[in-house]
Design an enzyme around this catalytic site. Structure first.
Site, PDB file in Angstrom:
ATOM      1  N   HIS A 178       0.970  -1.192  -0.105  1.00  0.00           N
ATOM      2  CA  HIS A 178      -0.063   0.090  -0.081  1.00  0.00           C
ATOM      3  C   HIS A 178       0.841   1.337   0.040  1.00  0.00           C
ATOM      4  CE1 HIS A 178      -3.717  -1.907   2.096  1.00  0.00           C
ATOM      5  NE2 HIS A 178      -3.973  -1.842   0.858  1.00  0.00           N
ATOM      6  N   CYS A 274      -2.370   3.307   8.887  1.00  0.00           N
ATOM      7  CA  CYS A 274      -3.190   2.303   8.452  1.00  0.00           C
ATOM      8  C   CYS A 274      -4.172   2.345   9.619  1.00  0.00           C
ATOM      9  CB  CYS A 274      -2.793   0.967   8.643  1.00  0.00           C
ATOM     10  SG  CYS A 274      -1.201   0.459   7.462  1.00  0.00           S
TER      11      CYS A 274
HETATM   12  N1  ARG Z   1      -3.646  -7.083   6.780  1.00  0.00           N
HETATM   13  C1  ARG Z   1      -4.094  -5.849   6.175  1.00  0.00           C
HETATM   14  C2  ARG Z   1      -4.101  -5.873   4.530  1.00  0.00           C
HETATM   15  O1  ARG Z   1      -3.438  -6.562   3.869  1.00  0.00           O
HETATM   16  C3  ARG Z   1      -3.416  -4.714   6.446  1.00  0.00           C
HETATM   17  C4  ARG Z   1      -3.838  -3.223   5.818  1.00  0.00           C
HETATM   18  C5  ARG Z   1      -2.891  -2.065   6.386  1.00  0.00           C
HETATM   19  N2  ARG Z   1      -3.397  -1.024   5.939  1.00  0.00           N
HETATM   20  C6  ARG Z   1      -2.770  -0.034   5.279  1.00  0.00           C
HETATM   21  N3  ARG Z   1      -3.433   0.977   4.824  1.00  0.00           N
HETATM   22  N4  ARG Z   1      -1.650  -0.071   4.741  1.00  0.00           N
HETATM   23  O2  ARG Z   1      -5.042  -5.603   3.738  1.00  0.00           O
END
Ligand code: ARG
Length: 285
Positions: A178, A274
């Site tokens: 992300h 996050c």
């Molecule tokens: N386990 C989650 C996923 O893989 C973690 C999300 C983390 N969020 C972020 N905005 N980076 O989707």
């Protein structure tokens, strides 16, 4: 309250959404961080770390809470609910079925709280403020990460839905899946980022738009500690951990660094940023 204040007294306290980790666990694998951690988190430890983050954020912002949904362990990562711009909310369309059950409760929350819901085309994946970050120096400029979760096609779609400039960045390293894991616009146009997470043209785009004096490139060890996954509220930067070198560079740029340990959430691939979503993204002119 804000309604009764004169325009000159308008509140400038940031507003942030969070969602308690009541149902948080690593029960599936959709990013490399999760691989070795299935059923390896505890409710007690994640709650304690999340509470510490909420208390820290509460000292610098108004925190709103969204009710977590049973069976959606990643819903605590509020950044992925969608993208907020002024009073508009663009709901996420998650790539993986495991998180698609978050979409309906998120839409509901934003509808109930008076946001205008604007939808992306059905066939475009986009994971909200995880992959869409507004520049804090130039108004109406959105940096958008694609390549792992969000589709490149989300860039022109967001540009026309929100009437903003979208600068798409291709994410090249699966550990930084992300945009908010490797890139963080800060106040006054400073930007924290991990250069190796981007392909060459995307890195060139970052360097074209952010002058060297405002680039805070982090080393891999800081990136792996989720230092780019920071919550910036005014002068305050809240993050999991920063090396002494990064801390002094941030302080040199006028920021105050606050560490909150979030290793339980890093097992799922997330940290401070996050776990939060700004509700007051300003619409500039
Ligand atoms: N386990 C989650 C996923 O893989 C973690 C999300 C983390 N969020 C972020 N905005 N980076 O989707």
């Amino acid at each position: 309250m804000a309604e009764t204040m004169s325009p000159t007294m308008e509140r400038t306290v940031p507003r942030v959404l969070m969602c308690a980790p009541t149902f948080f666990e690593v029960s599936y694998v959709i990013n490399p961080w999760m691989t070795d951690h299935v059923h390896n988190t505890t409710a007690e430890r994640s709650r304690r770390q999340w509470d510490a983050l909420r208390e820290t954020v509460t000292r610098h912002a108004d925190v709103a809470l969204e009710e977590p949904a049973h069976g959606q362990p990643d819903m605590t990562f509020a950044a992925n609910a969608g993208l907020v711009f002024g009073n508009t909310f663009v709901p996420s369309r998650f790539r993986y079925a495991e998180r698609q059950g978050e979409e309906a409760p998120n839409r509901d929350w934003f509808r109930r709280h008076g946001f205008d819901i604007v939808e992306l085309p059905d066939d475009v994946f986009f994971e909200g403020a995880g992959d869409g970050l507004f520049d804090r120096g130039v108004s109406r400029r959105l940096w958008m990460g694609y390549g792992h979760r969000s589709d490149q096609a989300a860039a022109p779609a967001l540009a026309s839905l929100l009437d903003v400039e979208v600068l798409p960045l291709k994410l090249a390293d699966p550990r930084f899946y992300h945009l908010d894991t490797c890139f963080c616009p800060l106040a006054n146009g400073y930007t924290l980022y991990f250069p190796a997470a981007f392909d060459a043209p995307s890195l060139a785009l970052i360097e074209k738009h952010i002058p060297p004096s405002h680039r805070l490139a982090v080393h891999e060890h800081d990136a792996l500690d989720f230092a780019c996954n920071a919550v910036n509220l005014g002068k305050v930067v809240i993050l999991n951990r920063a090396s002494p070198d990064l801390r002094s560079r941030l302080e040199g740029a006028g920021f105050m660094v606050i560490e909150v340990a979030l290793d339980e959430f890093m097992k799922s691939g997330g940290a401070a940023k996050c776990l939060t979503l700004r509700l007051d993204e300003v619409v500039g002119t």
